[in-house]
Scaffold this motif. Structure first.
Motif, PDB file in Angstrom:
ATOM      1  N   GLU A 139      42.861  38.034  46.712  1.00  0.00           N
ATOM      2  CA  GLU A 139      41.975  37.838  47.864  1.00  0.00           C
ATOM      3  C   GLU A 139      42.750  37.717  49.165  1.00  0.00           C
ATOM      4  O   GLU A 139      42.284  38.130  50.228  1.00  0.00           O
ATOM      5  N   GLU A 140      43.963  37.158  49.081  1.00  0.00           N
ATOM      6  CA  GLU A 140      44.730  36.972  50.317  1.00  0.00           C
ATOM      7  C   GLU A 140      45.295  38.294  50.846  1.00  0.00           C
ATOM      8  O   GLU A 140      45.675  38.384  52.025  1.00  0.00           O
ATOM      9  N   GLU A 199      27.741  45.581  38.182  1.00  0.00           N
ATOM     10  CA  GLU A 199      28.328  44.980  39.384  1.00  0.00           C
ATOM     11  C   GLU A 199      29.179  43.769  39.017  1.00  0.00           C
ATOM     12  O   GLU A 199      30.275  43.573  39.565  1.00  0.00           O
ATOM     13  N   GLU A 200      28.675  42.966  38.082  1.00  0.00           N
ATOM     14  CA  GLU A 200      29.435  41.783  37.646  1.00  0.00           C
ATOM     15  C   GLU A 200      30.763  42.187  37.020  1.00  0.00           C
ATOM     16  O   GLU A 200      31.808  41.584  37.295  1.00  0.00           O
ATOM     17  N   ASN A 201      30.744  43.221  36.172  1.00  0.00           N
ATOM     18  CA  ASN A 201      31.982  43.700  35.544  1.00  0.00           C
ATOM     19  C   ASN A 201      32.981  44.200  36.583  1.00  0.00           C
ATOM     20  O   ASN A 201      34.186  43.923  36.508  1.00  0.00           O
ATOM     21  N   LEU A 202      32.465  44.969  37.558  1.00  0.00           N
ATOM     22  CA  LEU A 202      33.340  45.492  38.610  1.00  0.00           C
ATOM     23  C   LEU A 202      33.932  44.361  39.448  1.00  0.00           C
ATOM     24  O   LEU A 202      35.122  44.375  39.791  1.00  0.00           O
ATOM     25  N   LEU A 203      33.101  43.383  39.791  1.00  0.00           N
ATOM     26  CA  LEU A 203      33.583  42.266  40.614  1.00  0.00           C
ATOM     27  C   LEU A 203      34.617  41.434  39.866  1.00  0.00           C
ATOM     28  O   LEU A 203      35.602  40.964  40.466  1.00  0.00           O
ATOM     29  N   ASN A 204      34.407  41.247  38.564  1.00  0.00           N
ATOM     30  CA  ASN A 204      35.404  40.516  37.763  1.00  0.00           C
ATOM     31  C   ASN A 204      36.742  41.252  37.773  1.00  0.00           C
ATOM     32  O   ASN A 204      37.805  40.633  37.909  1.00  0.00           O
ATOM     33  N   LYS A 205      36.672  42.576  37.629  1.00  0.00           N
ATOM     34  CA  LYS A 205      37.889  43.378  37.651  1.00  0.00           C
ATOM     35  C   LYS A 205      38.547  43.307  39.031  1.00  0.00           C
ATOM     36  O   LYS A 205      39.778  43.162  39.134  1.00  0.00           O
ATOM     37  N   ILE A 206      37.722  43.411  40.070  1.00  0.00           N
ATOM     38  CA  ILE A 206      38.244  43.349  41.441  1.00  0.00           C
ATOM     39  C   ILE A 206      38.938  42.013  41.687  1.00  0.00           C
ATOM     40  O   ILE A 206      40.036  41.952  42.258  1.00  0.00           O
ATOM     41  N   ASN A 207      38.317  40.922  41.242  1.00  0.00           N
ATOM     42  CA  ASN A 207      38.904  39.593  41.455  1.00  0.00           C
ATOM     43  C   ASN A 207      40.219  39.425  40.697  1.00  0.00           C
ATOM     44  O   ASN A 207      41.125  38.711  41.158  1.00  0.00           O
ATOM     45  N   ASN A 267      43.724  52.353  40.603  1.00  0.00           N
ATOM     46  CA  ASN A 267      43.665  53.106  39.345  1.00  0.00           C
ATOM     47  C   ASN A 267      43.101  52.243  38.210  1.00  0.00           C
ATOM     48  O   ASN A 267      42.320  52.721  37.377  1.00  0.00           O
ATOM     49  N   GLU A 268      43.461  50.957  38.190  1.00  0.00           N
ATOM     50  CA  GLU A 268      42.925  50.040  37.177  1.00  0.00           C
ATOM     51  C   GLU A 268      41.410  49.909  37.322  1.00  0.00           C
ATOM     52  O   GLU A 268      40.670  49.898  36.324  1.00  0.00           O
ATOM     53  N   LEU A 269      40.961  49.804  38.568  1.00  0.00           N
ATOM     54  CA  LEU A 269      39.524  49.688  38.810  1.00  0.00           C
ATOM     55  C   LEU A 269      38.805  50.978  38.410  1.00  0.00           C
ATOM     56  O   LEU A 269      37.716  50.943  37.819  1.00  0.00           O
ATOM     57  N   GLU A 270      39.424  52.118  38.698  1.00  0.00           N
ATOM     58  CA  GLU A 270      38.823  53.399  38.336  1.00  0.00           C
ATOM     59  C   GLU A 270      38.726  53.570  36.824  1.00  0.00           C
ATOM     60  O   GLU A 270      37.775  54.181  36.322  1.00  0.00           O
TER      61      GLU A 270
END
Length: 806
Positions: free
Chosen positions: A593-594, A580-588, A488-491
């Motif tokens: 990662e574990e 893409e960079e913004n999304l990846l930052n949010k994803i990270n 939901n945060e990513l969305e």
């Protein structure tokens, strides 16, 4: 003895060709027939061009997504933005049109307003029952008013999917069967079923129906490619044959040239079929390219034949000299041109590799056809008439050559100043070049389906799918509350990004489940709290639509993988990289990662990455072309200095073209990337002809440099002008295309070749004269490895006498 060694090979070739005329013609006919049997294996592409190597990490991620969730580009959408749609007659007709597609064997499912279901709480079974918004049909305007209120005010789950609450635009989603979406069946459905039914509906109810979606776009785009192949071939034949006739004023010579290049086109199509390659927007260019490149070969050979006939009147001797004296030069120029195309083979991009293979093989094939067919046909024909030889004495051509000689003699400083100024201005322009990875930028702007793309971008924020796949690393991990909250945060970030549409995922379904649990109240369209999860999530898990569990659209069968689907506008590479960079930052930040593997994929993103990959390989491809041709020059002239001098006038047009692209706003993209290697491979031909003739003149004129330069310029200027004009107008044929990339390719190559001609006629001889003492070394230029232009017998006798005196 020296004469025999120099021309021995080509003398043998000439004898073989002229003594085995019938056998060679029969052989050509046989090969043409055999290759024509391969045409049936030609296939038109049904997917977007994949510019990345198969083992590239972006491709691996995309294929992994397809393996888990299946083809994501199988959606076709129909849309209407018209207030009159919400009348009893038209709304029922719209629903009937949507229903009619279900019977098509290519269709997996259809979702329209009539198919929308309300989740209704079934407390006894602890699940949600599905209740349709429209049970059978709307009967009164009151029914429509109720429907509009529910759609536009109460059910945010469907907003931006089947309707736009702000503009009241409505659409229907048609999902094609995933196993058929990349086959010929898709074309049959789009052309024969979809478009015909939509046309009848529009005419009957006076509504403008917009159609889009990747399967629809691909189909019409591929059809445009097919239609343009014939148009390009006919246009190339027409314009090159017209120019040829204006030069030679001979129907006979023009007809012979047309026969040769038509056979060359037949061979090219046969090679495509033999190799089982698909016809793409790039390979579709090769047949007309062969015509454009083949005609200059014909000009060289026929011009030499007519010159020899006028000189001594012996037809057999003339044809023999055509082969021995022009054959070698034509072979070398065709090899360098083929090398320019062949450099695409190393890119590891399937699209460019296939283009490079077919183009380079076809160029060598057209050379062989020209060398065999033209001399053989002329053995059966009478001597050319006087009017056919008049072009050899055209004063206006002589005037052009005299102008170039005068410029080189008197205006060398002006030539260097202009060159330096051009370089400075163009380097500034190069810094203005942008990179474009748009899937639709090169599509026909005037086509109806292109305006429909823009319509859906405006109403629903795009139609090009982008997917986020979440691997929870454990079965049933998707429905954990922590996973849903992270998704939901990513969305939320996706919703805040104006270039992306509102996402749809299992999160949307869970939010809708909570709303349904609270009797459809839209203020409860949100994720359940920790306390609510225990009694709401089981409802969502148990909800079905017919035989299908609703979760299956968003979660894999093990519950380990989830997808977030959004659609993106047509945006440039820079914007896409920022998103893409913004999304990846949010994803990270959100997904440890574990515990999670999260990847961003989808066709639009794959194409963007492919464009960037090609740009990175542009330098490699062009460098290889320069390296190969430099080796070729070194093999011919055995002089490093000559390599440098020969490269300068051919690199200058590339710099000018790159600068021009920056100033006029033509971006670097898959189509325009081709310009540089193609133009370099072709333009260097003029340099080879000039330098070979220059070396010959040096020997004939006892190493008098100025005399040799001017003599070489007068001798080769006419042929350079002829061939450059043919190439300029030949490549200009591509500007009639409806594809922006093809137009840019044709225009840029044409301009580059025009600059290359002027550069080889003005800058190259100027450099030779300015650097005469350091370049014209007898030991270097006396005995080349390859004698490009064999010396005429009379000249050779003079040279031998000169050698004996020394």
């Amino acid at each position: 003895m020296a004469k025999q060694k120099k021309s021995k090979f080509w003398d043998i070739v000439a004898r073989l060709i002229l003594r085995n005329k019938i056998g060679i013609l029969l052989g050509i006919i046989t090969i043409t027939i055999l290759l024509s049997t391969q045409w049936k294996y030609m296939r038109f592409t049904y997917t977007e061009a994949n510019l990345l190597p198969d083992d590239h990490e972006v491709n691996i991620e995309y294929n992994n997504f397809l393996k888990i969730f299946g083809e994501e580009g199988n959606l076709i959408v129909l849309g209407v933005k018209d207030s009159t749609l919400f009348t009893v007659e038209k709304l029922n007709a719209w629903n009937s049109l949507s229903d009619s597609f279900r019977a098509s064997k290519e269709v997996e499912s259809v979702v329209s307003i009539k198919d929308l279901q309300k989740l209704v709480k079934n407390t006894e079974a602890q699940k949600f029952d599905l209740e349709p918004f429209i049970k059978d049909s709307v009967k009164t305007s009151k029914d429509i008013a109720i429907l509009q209120n529910e759609l536009f005010n109460q059910y945010p789950f469907y907003d931006n999917f089947l309707f736009n609450t702000e503009t009241k635009t409505v659409r229907t989603a048609i999902y094609l069967k995933k196993e058929l979406v990349n086959t010929a069946a898709r074309k049959d459905f789009v052309i024969e079923t979809l478009m015909k039914k939509v046309k009848v509906f529009e005419d009957t109810y006076n509504l403008d129906v917009r159609v889009s979606g990747m399967p629809y776009i691909r189909t019409l785009n591929a059809q445009n490619i097919v239609d343009e192949i014939g148009m390009f071939v006919l246009a190339a034949l027409a314009i090159t044959s017209l120019i040829f006739f204006l030069f030679f004023r001979s129907f006979r010579a023009t007809f012979i040239s047309l026969i040769v290049v038509c056979i060359g086109v037949m061979w090219t199509l046969g090679i495509l079929g033999l190799l089982k390659y698909e016809i793409t927007v790039l390979t579709a260019l090769i047949p007309p390219l062969i015509i454009v490149i083949g005609i200059p070969n014909c000009i060289f050979l026929i011009n030499k034949y007519q010159h020899e006939v006028k000189l001594h009147g012996n037809k057999v001797k003339s044809l023999q000299r055509v082969i021995t004296k022009v054959g070698n030069a034509t072979l070398m120029t065709n090899v360098t041109t083929a090398s320019g195309f062949a450099t695409f083979i190393i890119t590891e991009s399937k699209l460019l590799k296939e283009f490079g293979v077919v183009a380079s093989l076809s160029i060598l094939a057209i050379f062989i056809l020209c060398l065999l067919i033209i001399p053989i046909i002329y053995t059966f024909l009478p001597y050319p008439k006087d009017r056919h030889l008049e072009h050899l004495n055209k004063r206006w051509i002589g005037g052009f050559v005299d102008w170039t000689v005068r410029m080189v003699k008197e205006k060398r400083i002006a030539i260097y100043s202009t060159t330096l100024g051009l370089i400075i201005v163009c380097i500034i322009g190069i810094y203005k070049i942008k990179v474009s990875g748009s899937l639709i930028e090169d599509m026909p702007k005037k086509a109806e389906f292109f305006s429909d793309i823009r319509f859906f971008e405006e109403e629903f924020n795009g139609i090009m799918p982008m997917e986020v796949m979440i691997d929870t690393k454990r079965k049933k991990g998707v429905m954990k509350s922590t996973t849903l909250k992270r998704m939901n945060e990513l969305e939320d970030l996706i919703i805040e990004t104006p270039e992306l549409s509102r996402p749809i995922s299992v999160v949307s379904l869970v939010k809708y489940s909570k709303q349904a649990y609270y009797n459809g109240n839209p203020k409860y369209y949100q994720l359940p709290t920790k306390q609510e999860e225990a009694f709401i999530l089981p409802y969502a898990k148990n909800s079905t639509s017919g035989e299908t569990n609703l979760l299956n659209n968003f979660v894999d069968s093990t519950g380990q993988y989830a997808r977030i689907t959004t659609f993106m506008k047509d945006i440039g590479t820079d914007k896409m990289e920022r998103i893409e960079e913004n999304l990846l930052n949010k994803i990270n930040n959100v997904f440890p990662e574990e515990r999670y593997n999260v990847s961003i994929t989808g066709k639009a993103l794959v194409f963007q990455k492919g464009t960037k990959y090609l740009v990175n390989n542009l330098a490699l491809s062009l460098s290889l072309a320069i390296f190969l041709i430099s080796l070729f020059m070194a093999y011919m002239f055995r002089s490093f200095r000559m390599i440098i001098v020969s490269l300068i006038p051919n690199l200058l047009p590339l710099v000018v073209t790159a600068g021009l692209m920056g100033y006029i706003g033509v971006p670097i993209k898959p189509s325009t990337i081709l310009v540089f290697s193609i133009a370099f491979g072709i333009s260097v031909d003029d340099t080879i002809h000039f330098l070979a003739k220059y070396r010959q003149e040096l020997q004939a004129n006892n190493w008098k440099i100025k005399k040799s330069v001017y003599a070489a310029l007068r001798e080769t200027g006419v042929s350079m002008f002829y061939t450059s004009i043919v190439l300029f107008f030949g490549f200009s044929v591509f500007t009639i295309s409806s594809f922006g990339g093809t137009v840019a390719l044709g225009a840029l190559v044409s301009v580059t070749l025009l600059f290359a001609m002027l550069s080889n006629l003005l800058l190259l001889p100027s450099l030779l004269l300015s650097l005469e003492r350091s370049i014209a070394n007898k030991q270097i230029l006396k005995k080349p490895t390859i004698n490009i232009i064999p010396i005429d017998s009379d000249d050779e006798d003079v040279l031998e006498e000169s050698e004996e005196k020394k």
